[in-house]
Design a protein around this motif. Sequence first.
Motif, mmCIF file in Angstrom:
data_model
loop_
_atom_site.group_PDB
_atom_site.id
_atom_site.type_symbol
_atom_site.label_atom_id
_atom_site.label_comp_id
_atom_site.label_asym_id
_atom_site.label_seq_id
_atom_site.Cartn_x
_atom_site.Cartn_y
_atom_site.Cartn_z
ATOM 1 N N SER A 172 0.836 -1.204 0.000
ATOM 2 C CA SER A 172 0.000 0.000 0.000
ATOM 3 C C SER A 172 0.869 1.252 0.000
ATOM 4 O O SER A 172 2.055 1.206 0.333
ATOM 5 N N LYS A 173 0.251 2.361 -0.371
ATOM 6 C CA LYS A 173 0.942 3.654 -0.364
ATOM 7 C C LYS A 173 1.483 3.963 1.036
ATOM 8 O O LYS A 173 2.618 4.406 1.192
ATOM 9 N N ASP A 174 0.665 3.704 2.048
ATOM 10 C CA ASP A 174 1.067 4.006 3.420
ATOM 11 C C ASP A 174 2.256 3.158 3.881
ATOM 12 O O ASP A 174 3.190 3.671 4.498
ATOM 13 N N LYS A 175 2.243 1.879 3.565
ATOM 14 C CA LYS A 175 3.390 1.024 3.931
ATOM 15 C C LYS A 175 4.635 1.440 3.152
ATOM 16 O O LYS A 175 5.743 1.377 3.671
ATOM 17 N N GLY A 176 4.439 1.881 1.914
ATOM 18 C CA GLY A 176 5.556 2.402 1.123
ATOM 19 C C GLY A 176 6.157 3.644 1.761
ATOM 20 O O GLY A 176 7.377 3.809 1.800
ATOM 21 N N ILE A 177 5.312 4.514 2.283
ATOM 22 C CA ILE A 177 5.790 5.718 2.980
ATOM 23 C C ILE A 177 6.552 5.330 4.237
ATOM 24 O O ILE A 177 7.603 5.906 4.550
ATOM 25 N N LEU A 178 6.046 4.336 4.972
ATOM 26 C CA LEU A 178 6.769 3.860 6.161
ATOM 27 C C LEU A 178 8.142 3.329 5.789
ATOM 28 O O LEU A 178 9.147 3.655 6.443
ATOM 29 N N LEU A 179 8.191 2.520 4.754
ATOM 30 C CA LEU A 179 9.463 1.959 4.314
ATOM 31 C C LEU A 179 10.422 3.066 3.869
ATOM 32 O O LEU A 179 11.605 3.064 4.240
ATOM 33 N N LEU A 180 9.913 4.032 3.118
ATOM 34 C CA LEU A 180 10.731 5.165 2.684
ATOM 35 C C LEU A 180 11.226 5.968 3.892
ATOM 36 O O LEU A 180 12.376 6.416 3.915
ATOM 37 N N SER A 181 10.389 6.111 4.901
ATOM 38 C CA SER A 181 10.784 6.824 6.128
ATOM 39 C C SER A 181 11.957 6.135 6.808
ATOM 40 O O SER A 181 12.870 6.785 7.316
ATOM 41 N N TRP A 182 11.927 4.802 6.826
ATOM 42 C CA TRP A 182 13.044 4.038 7.401
ATOM 43 C C TRP A 182 14.330 4.309 6.629
ATOM 44 O O TRP A 182 15.380 4.570 7.220
ATOM 45 N N VAL A 183 14.244 4.246 5.317
ATOM 46 C CA VAL A 183 15.432 4.444 4.475
ATOM 47 C C VAL A 183 15.987 5.850 4.661
ATOM 48 O O VAL A 183 17.198 6.034 4.874
ATOM 49 N N VAL A 184 15.122 6.866 4.615
ATOM 50 C CA VAL A 184 15.560 8.259 4.775
ATOM 51 C C VAL A 184 16.181 8.462 6.154
ATOM 52 O O VAL A 184 17.222 9.116 6.289
ATOM 53 N N THR A 185 15.576 7.889 7.177
ATOM 54 C CA THR A 185 16.108 8.025 8.538
ATOM 55 C C THR A 185 17.486 7.386 8.659
ATOM 56 O O THR A 185 18.398 7.954 9.268
ATOM 57 N N ILE A 186 17.661 6.216 8.078
ATOM 58 C CA ILE A 186 18.972 5.548 8.109
ATOM 59 C C ILE A 186 20.018 6.400 7.399
ATOM 60 O O ILE A 186 21.136 6.581 7.899
ATOM 61 N N VAL A 187 19.659 6.972 6.245
ATOM 62 C CA VAL A 187 20.589 7.843 5.516
ATOM 63 C C VAL A 187 20.943 9.055 6.363
ATOM 64 O O VAL A 187 22.120 9.433 6.463
ATOM 65 N N PHE A 188 19.944 9.684 7.004
ATOM 66 C CA PHE A 188 20.221 10.827 7.890
ATOM 67 C C PHE A 188 21.165 10.439 9.022
ATOM 68 O O PHE A 188 22.061 11.200 9.378
ATOM 69 N N LEU A 189 20.967 9.259 9.596
ATOM 70 C CA LEU A 189 21.859 8.805 10.670
ATOM 71 C C LEU A 189 23.293 8.650 10.168
ATOM 72 O O LEU A 189 24.238 9.113 10.809
ATOM 73 N N VAL A 190 23.451 8.003 9.038
ATOM 74 C CA VAL A 190 24.790 7.781 8.485
ATOM 75 C C VAL A 190 25.479 9.116 8.193
ATOM 76 O O VAL A 190 26.677 9.287 8.457
ATOM 77 N N LEU A 191 24.726 10.074 7.676
ATOM 78 C CA LEU A 191 25.311 11.366 7.307
ATOM 79 C C LEU A 191 25.560 12.293 8.495
ATOM 80 O O LEU A 191 26.398 13.184 8.414
ATOM 81 N N ASN A 192 24.850 12.084 9.603
ATOM 82 C CA ASN A 192 24.923 13.033 10.718
ATOM 83 C C ASN A 192 25.558 12.508 11.994
ATOM 84 O O ASN A 192 25.670 13.246 12.960
ATOM 85 N N VAL A 193 25.949 11.243 12.009
ATOM 86 C CA VAL A 193 26.594 10.705 13.208
ATOM 87 C C VAL A 193 28.028 10.333 12.852
ATOM 88 O O VAL A 193 28.264 9.348 12.148
ATOM 89 N N PRO A 194 28.986 11.124 13.343
ATOM 90 C CA PRO A 194 30.386 10.785 13.080
ATOM 91 C C PRO A 194 30.750 9.440 13.716
ATOM 92 O O PRO A 194 30.212 9.069 14.760
ATOM 93 N N ARG A 195 31.652 8.744 13.075
ATOM 94 C CA ARG A 195 32.047 7.414 13.580
ATOM 95 C C ARG A 195 32.548 7.445 15.016
ATOM 96 O O ARG A 195 32.313 6.521 15.774
ATOM 97 N N ASN A 196 33.244 8.518 15.376
ATOM 98 C CA ASN A 196 33.779 8.582 16.740
ATOM 99 C C ASN A 196 32.726 9.023 17.764
ATOM 100 O O ASN A 196 33.039 9.173 18.928
ATOM 101 N N ARG A 197 31.481 9.200 17.330
ATOM 102 C CA ARG A 197 30.409 9.618 18.247
ATOM 103 C C ARG A 197 29.256 8.620 18.269
ATOM 104 O O ARG A 197 28.162 8.956 18.709
#
Length: 172
Positions: free
Chosen positions: A2-27
Amino acid sequence: MSKDKGILLLSWVVTIVFLVLNVPRNRVKHAILAFLYKQMVTWLFGLLVVEKGLIKYPVRFFKKANKTSFSFEYFIYPALCAIFNMNYPEHKNRLLKFFYIMFHSGVVTFVEYLIERNTRLITYVKWKWYWSFVTMSLTYYSSRLFYRWYFIDEFSRGNVNSLNVPTGENFS
């Protein structure tokens, strides 16, 4: 899917990308602390709000586990809190810190409001957007207080520079 489950899945992917880009390895351990703190708080308040019938999550993963949204309460909001703490303007004035909290809370609340209006992921029953804003602001602020308390030794030794990144030794 469904569209809604697709949005949830996309939210997971975007959140993971934000984490990778905003959390330095030493932190990473710093981010994990903020993540787990927010997860604990959202677990408590999320269950309370859902069980009191203030909010519903009609479309969600793990429907049989509980009535809250695993995605929002246990991953997305905690991840955004980790990013919030990693980029906090530690050595700036109080007004800028206040606006930093308000900005982050406002963005999350605005996105939540759009999701509530345009999908079946969140339904406000006896809830208003401003309650989300207030609770988001308070939990962000309390997470920062807890974060500072937990890492007080690093703050008191001056191992946090103006970008809130430890200098010298690697803490991960």
